[in-house]
Structure formats: C-alpha cells, structure tokens
Design a protein around this motif. Sequence first.
Motif, mmCIF file in Angstrom:
data_model
loop_
_atom_site.group_PDB
_atom_site.id
_atom_site.type_symbol
_atom_site.label_atom_id
_atom_site.label_comp_id
_atom_site.label_asym_id
_atom_site.label_seq_id
_atom_site.Cartn_x
_atom_site.Cartn_y
_atom_site.Cartn_z
ATOM 1 N N LYS A 183 4.887 14.421 -34.927
ATOM 2 C CA LYS A 183 4.303 13.619 -34.699
ATOM 3 C C LYS A 183 5.328 12.980 -32.769
ATOM 4 O O LYS A 183 6.683 13.144 -33.415
ATOM 5 C CB LYS A 183 3.837 11.945 -35.013
ATOM 6 N N TRP A 184 4.696 12.503 -31.892
ATOM 7 C CA TRP A 184 5.148 11.702 -31.148
ATOM 8 C C TRP A 184 4.795 10.791 -30.369
ATOM 9 O O TRP A 184 4.038 10.742 -30.724
ATOM 10 C CB TRP A 184 6.515 13.250 -29.784
ATOM 11 N N GLU A 185 5.207 10.322 -29.449
ATOM 12 C CA GLU A 185 4.509 8.773 -29.002
ATOM 13 C C GLU A 185 4.079 9.100 -27.235
ATOM 14 O O GLU A 185 5.658 9.900 -27.069
ATOM 15 C CB GLU A 185 5.231 7.817 -29.151
ATOM 16 N N PHE A 186 3.770 9.187 -26.215
ATOM 17 C CA PHE A 186 2.952 8.871 -25.085
ATOM 18 C C PHE A 186 2.389 7.852 -24.087
ATOM 19 O O PHE A 186 1.955 6.852 -24.969
ATOM 20 C CB PHE A 186 2.897 10.387 -24.437
ATOM 21 N N GLN A 187 2.933 7.615 -23.594
ATOM 22 C CA GLN A 187 2.566 6.861 -22.372
ATOM 23 C C GLN A 187 1.434 7.470 -21.222
ATOM 24 O O GLN A 187 2.130 8.412 -20.379
ATOM 25 C CB GLN A 187 3.181 5.275 -21.942
ATOM 26 N N VAL A 188 0.522 6.238 -20.679
ATOM 27 C CA VAL A 188 -0.585 7.474 -19.443
ATOM 28 C C VAL A 188 -0.574 6.159 -18.650
ATOM 29 O O VAL A 188 -0.851 5.498 -18.716
ATOM 30 C CB VAL A 188 -1.275 8.810 -19.920
ATOM 31 N N LEU A 189 -0.831 7.211 -17.597
ATOM 32 C CA LEU A 189 -1.756 6.038 -16.411
ATOM 33 C C LEU A 189 -1.765 6.933 -15.246
ATOM 34 O O LEU A 189 -1.000 7.574 -15.108
ATOM 35 C CB LEU A 189 -0.444 4.735 -15.757
ATOM 36 N N PHE A 190 -3.461 6.385 -14.475
ATOM 37 C CA PHE A 190 -4.010 6.660 -13.152
ATOM 38 C C PHE A 190 -3.437 5.598 -12.372
ATOM 39 O O PHE A 190 -4.023 4.838 -12.505
ATOM 40 C CB PHE A 190 -4.969 7.620 -13.431
ATOM 41 N N HIS A 191 -2.472 6.095 -11.538
ATOM 42 C CA HIS A 191 -2.052 5.083 -10.387
ATOM 43 C C HIS A 191 -2.704 5.040 -8.904
ATOM 44 O O HIS A 191 -2.037 5.137 -8.368
ATOM 45 C CB HIS A 191 -0.082 5.138 -10.021
ATOM 46 N N THR A 192 -3.778 4.850 -9.121
ATOM 47 C CA THR A 192 -4.571 4.740 -8.165
ATOM 48 C C THR A 192 -4.834 4.207 -7.027
ATOM 49 O O THR A 192 -4.186 2.946 -7.162
ATOM 50 C CB THR A 192 -6.295 4.627 -8.830
ATOM 51 N N TYR A 193 -3.963 4.374 -6.097
ATOM 52 C CA TYR A 193 -3.884 3.207 -4.719
ATOM 53 C C TYR A 193 -5.695 3.723 -3.771
ATOM 54 O O TYR A 193 -5.729 4.203 -3.271
ATOM 55 C CB TYR A 193 -2.577 4.277 -3.691
ATOM 56 N N PHE A 194 -6.019 2.583 -3.875
ATOM 57 C CA PHE A 194 -7.110 2.312 -3.026
ATOM 58 C C PHE A 194 -7.237 1.524 -1.713
ATOM 59 O O PHE A 194 -6.452 0.972 -1.623
ATOM 60 C CB PHE A 194 -8.200 1.536 -3.440
ATOM 61 N N LYS A 195 -7.842 2.007 -0.897
ATOM 62 C CA LYS A 195 -7.841 1.485 0.671
ATOM 63 C C LYS A 195 -9.130 1.093 0.765
ATOM 64 O O LYS A 195 -9.957 0.993 -0.140
ATOM 65 C CB LYS A 195 -8.445 3.028 1.324
ATOM 66 N N VAL A 196 -8.230 -0.476 1.380
ATOM 67 C CA VAL A 196 -9.173 -1.387 1.697
ATOM 68 C C VAL A 196 -8.813 -1.813 3.100
ATOM 69 O O VAL A 196 -8.314 -1.714 3.463
ATOM 70 C CB VAL A 196 -8.969 -2.590 0.790
ATOM 71 N N SER A 197 -9.619 -2.815 3.572
ATOM 72 C CA SER A 197 -9.581 -3.317 4.772
ATOM 73 C C SER A 197 -8.538 -4.231 4.785
ATOM 74 O O SER A 197 -7.745 -4.442 5.992
ATOM 75 C CB SER A 197 -11.133 -3.584 5.301
ATOM 76 N N GLN A 216 -14.490 -6.647 -1.557
ATOM 77 C CA GLN A 216 -13.908 -6.993 -0.402
ATOM 78 C C GLN A 216 -14.488 -8.130 -0.144
ATOM 79 O O GLN A 216 -16.027 -7.766 0.503
ATOM 80 C CB GLN A 216 -13.601 -5.612 0.301
ATOM 81 N N ASP A 217 -14.189 -9.293 1.008
ATOM 82 C CA ASP A 217 -15.062 -9.764 1.103
ATOM 83 C C ASP A 217 -16.191 -10.959 0.714
ATOM 84 O O ASP A 217 -17.102 -10.394 0.985
ATOM 85 C CB ASP A 217 -15.625 -9.577 2.529
ATOM 86 N N GLY A 218 -16.262 -10.260 -0.666
ATOM 87 C CA GLY A 218 -17.374 -10.791 -1.396
ATOM 88 C C GLY A 218 -18.109 -9.461 -2.157
ATOM 89 O O GLY A 218 -19.324 -9.986 -2.658
#
Length: 308
Positions: free
Chosen positions: A169-183, A238-240
């Motif tokens: 067995k072993w261990e890990f971490q994972v992440l989707f590093h999403t950059y959302f475009k906003v105004s 965005q803006d409510g």
Amino acid sequence: MVSKKTPLSIPVPSAGEVRSAKGSVDLSSDRVRVTLKTGESIEVLLYGATVTSWKVDGEEKLWVSEAAKLDGTKPVRGGIPLVFPCFGPNSSALNLPQHGFARLSNWSFLGENSEEPSSVQVDFGLSPSNIPDELKGKWDQNFGLIYSVILGQKTLQTKLVVQNEGEEKWEFQVLFHTYFKVSNAEKVSIKGLKDVTYTDKVLGGTTASEDNESVTITGETDRVYAKVPTDRETVIEQDGKAVFSVKRKNLEDVVVWNPHAAGAEKIGDFEPKEGWKEMVCVEAGSVGEWTTIEGGSVWEGGQIITLA
C-alpha cells in the motif's frame, strides 16, 4: 472510494483528426483538441495533461497567464493543472517538486472513449516510465493513472483513476487546480462552504470555520476547506449571478486561491500582473489528508463543472 477493478485499457492512436457524429478529436505532436458539433471546444496539452482551453459559445471559460509556458519546459500557469501525488509543502517531504510530478510529465493519449450521446471523452495515461528522468527513483511506487476529460455542451468533467499496480500500500493526494475566468474577482462570491473548517495559508496555517454564506476575494486568498460534504455543490457567482457550479466525486476538499495584487507581483509567470482580477481558483481535491490505496486496488475521483 477504493476498489479492486481494473482500469480500461485503450490502444494508443496515431496523430491526426478523427471525426464523428458528435464532433472531432485532433491529435498533434503536443496536444489534443476536441470540438463538438455544437461549437464547444477544449484543448489539452500532453505535457501535464493540462486543460488549457474550454470555450463555450466562443468564450473562454478558463484563465491562462500570458506568460504561461506551453512548450513543456515548466508547469502551466492556468487552465486545469493536475496535482498528484502530493500537494503544496507535502511535496518537499517526498523529495518531489511543488504539487508532485503529474503536471511535469508527458502523458500518453489513449484515445476517445465516449459513451454519452452529447459529449466526447478523451483519455490520457501516465506510468512510472513517463516521469521525467530527474524525478525517477524519488517516488518509487508502482502506479498507473488514467485521466479523462469529458466535454459536453455546457459541462466539463475531469476524472482520475489511480491504480496501485504493486503489492504494498501507499498514500497519495490529488487536486484539480482549476483557474476559472471571471470578469471581476472582487465581485465574485463562492457559495457552498459555510460551516466548513478551513486552513488559511495566508495567515500562517491557522484554522477557522467559515461563518459566511459566501467566500469573497478581498485580498490575497489561499484557503483549504476540509471535508466539504460531497453532495454539496460549490457555486461561483459573479455580481450576484451564478456562473459556474462544481460537483465533486470522492473529493472532500476545496481550495480557494487568488494571489491578489501583492501575490501576483511575486509570481514570475503570472501575466499580466492585473490578471488576478480575471481569475479565481476553486479547486476540487483530496489534500487535507492522505488517501491510502492497497496493492492491486483502484481509486477514482473527479469533478463536473457546469455553466449556470
């Protein structure tokens, strides 16, 4: 969730364009482009399997720095970089670069594997042989990864299958590093995190409970929200008005990041420096703790982003 099933094995295709009733998949030497018949499109670099573009109705939905390196010389600043097998400062403990090696490795394109009638799925694979030579031996676990990117008319889904191909067995971490475009990042509200405990990395790793209905960007922001109920969507307004919603599968943590003016000045490949106003990272992952995977087992997790 960990199971004993075996990931799907897909023949590796050759370069070129494949057209179907749903759209087209174009493979070049360094990236894959998918375009639906209805016009939506994505672009995925083989380097890091990083999604660098998601367009709907001709409008870009992801933010990518103007100084981002797209030639495989360093991780992409923007889009959706994939973090594995470790996150942030945990990387140094494993003698690995920041956020691990997945975003630094050249992935294999495994082909199209679409099942839904209105979407196209493309798959990418990573094994120990794909890791950069200078990192081989620094993380000697026997693993296999299949990363799927699924483009729909108003949705973008990313999911990762992790297989322990060894006996220990072993261990890990994972992440989707999403950059959302906003105004305007300062007029963004992020909902779905109320009453969740978070670690504030800007304040030296202190912890607190989120008392507000919405998280807003008023300065440099770097928080890890832990154990967010997976049946709770994260909504970016965005803006409510709702712009994006994110559903998570088997991912209990949400990272909210924006460098603001002071932080952007310190990041060499963050351009323009005022670009912090046009982006916010809302990142689905499993990074607050380590996930243990037994020998011969498979773990799967992912996110579904929907345009509101």
